[in-house]
Design an enzyme around this catalytic site. Structure first.
Site, PDB file in Angstrom:
ATOM      1  N   CYS A  24       0.835  -1.201   0.000  1.00 28.21           N
ATOM      2  CA  CYS A  24       0.000   0.000   0.000  1.00 28.21           C
ATOM      3  C   CYS A  24       0.870   1.251   0.000  1.00 28.21           C
ATOM      4  O   CYS A  24       1.311   1.709   1.050  1.00 28.21           O
ATOM      5  CB  CYS A  24      -0.930  -0.001   1.208  1.00 28.21           C
ATOM      6  SG  CYS A  24      -1.972   1.462   1.266  1.00 28.21           S
ATOM      7  N   CYS A  30      -0.570   4.096   2.053  1.00 30.35           N
ATOM      8  CA  CYS A  30      -0.408   3.968   3.508  1.00 30.35           C
ATOM      9  C   CYS A  30       1.014   4.315   3.942  1.00 30.35           C
ATOM     10  O   CYS A  30       1.222   4.973   4.959  1.00 30.35           O
ATOM     11  CB  CYS A  30      -0.684   2.533   3.959  1.00 30.35           C
ATOM     12  SG  CYS A  30      -2.188   1.811   3.333  1.00 30.35           S
ATOM     13  N   ASP A  31       1.988   3.847   3.168  1.00 25.71           N
ATOM     14  CA  ASP A  31       3.373   3.858   3.661  1.00 25.71           C
ATOM     15  C   ASP A  31       4.331   4.756   2.884  1.00 25.71           C
ATOM     16  O   ASP A  31       5.484   4.917   3.287  1.00 25.71           O
ATOM     17  CB  ASP A  31       3.922   2.421   3.656  1.00 25.71           C
ATOM     18  CG  ASP A  31       3.093   1.506   4.552  1.00 25.71           C
ATOM     19  OD1 ASP A  31       2.640   1.980   5.609  1.00 25.71           O
ATOM     20  OD2 ASP A  31       2.894   0.334   4.191  1.00 25.71           O
TER      21      ASP A  31
END
Length: 316
Positions: free
Chosen positions: A140, A143-144
């Site tokens: 992701c 997300c990261d």
């Protein structure tokens, strides 16, 4: 299936909480079916790991995926749906009422069942990928990606998701190394054009990931050209996997008809599965479109199909 001391009977049970599940809950609640929805392991589904959603009608300025899912949940709750946190761990669709075990401890029986369990990211299944998962390896980018601001990163994939995540990373990271297995991408023309016009995205055609390198964190990725067999090491701080998804249909294996990839089969033009009273919607049964708007539409179909089924049962 074993019965349990914690048991409850509901009229309509919805498993899953992305656009499909929440839309089914909205329609079912308005039809006074008193739906109970269990959100599953990822409340809100895949849209909770998406940044800007620009192609969902009604949001002219776009909206962030997690905010959109909060709106869906609020609307379903306002209509009277019973939204709960929990995950279906066992299912028995061999007889009605259907039996579902939630979190391996609570037994729910239901007169009708709507499956909206979605799909999950696929991995390359490299030992190093799993060993470094959470230490620079991620499925992701949204997300990261923030953690690797200003650094060099790699991403593997060739579809719209890979292109979208590469573009997202290009705004955060110094350089994005995009690994594409074939000589072309599967992504839509507009997404390909954006990637190829972005100066800090380098595309490696006809290439596959040989290994992610590093002991306790990602330090490089080794790729191999599948035409020349030449291996190249690219120093990177993160490795993102964007190679597609697999349907979250495991608990229904052997009970519902599925294709070879595990997508639940539905009667064309409906949400009906091979088991009467069990309906499927969203990405768990759609491997072609996989959009928020089509998932929501199929959630509406599932609620209407369930309403007609339950009404017929009451009047039979």
């Amino acid at each position: 299936m074993e019965t349990n001391t914690q048991s409850e009977h509901v009229h309509l049970l919805i498993i899953g909480s992305g656009p499909a599940g929440y839309t089914a809950a909205i329609y079912a609640a308005r039809a006074n079916l008193k739906p109970v929805l269990y959100q599953g392991i990822q409340p809100g589904g895949q849209l909770t790991i998406t940044t800007e959603v620009e192609n969902y009608p009604g949001y002219p300025e776009g909206i962030r995926g997690p905010e959109m899912m909060v709106d869906f949940e609020k609307q379903a709750t306002r209509m009277g749906a019973d939204i709960r946190f929990g995950m279906a761990t066992k299912v028995d669709t061999s007889k009605r009422p259907f039996t579902v075990i939630v979190d391996e401890e609570k037994t729910i029986t239901a007169d009708a069942l709507i499956i909206a369990t979605g799909a999950s990211a696929k991995w390359l299944n490299l030992p190093s990928e799993q060993r470094l998962n959470g230490s620079g390896v991620s499925a992701c980018a949204v997300c990261d990606g923030f953690f690797f601001r200003g650094k060099e990163v790699a991403i593997v994939g060739a579809g719209d998701t890979a292109a979208e995540e590469a573009l997202y990373l290009s705004k955060l990271c110094s350089n994005v190394h995009m690994i594409v297995r074939k000589h072309e991408m599967r992504a839509s023309k507009v997404m390909q054009d954006r990637v190829l016009k972005t100066t800090n995205i380098m595309v490696y055609w006809n290439s596959e990931t040989d290994e992610v390198l590093g002991e306790n964190k990602v330090e490089a990725v080794r790729i191999v050209n599948n035409q020349t067999n030449v291996k190249t090491e690219i120093p990177v701080s993160a490795f993102f996997v964007a190679i597609g998804h697999q349907p979250n249909s495991g608990i229904f294996a052997g009970q519902l008809d599925m294709d070879e990839q595990g997508y639940i089969k539905t009667t064309p033009g409906t949400s009906k599965t091979n088991v009467e009273g069990v309906f499927a919607c969203g990405d768990v049964q759609d491997k072609i479109y996989r959009q928020a708007v089509t998932a929501a539409g199929s959630g509406c179909m599932a609620a209407l199909d369930a309403e007609r089924f339950l009404s017929a049962q009451e009047h039979s």
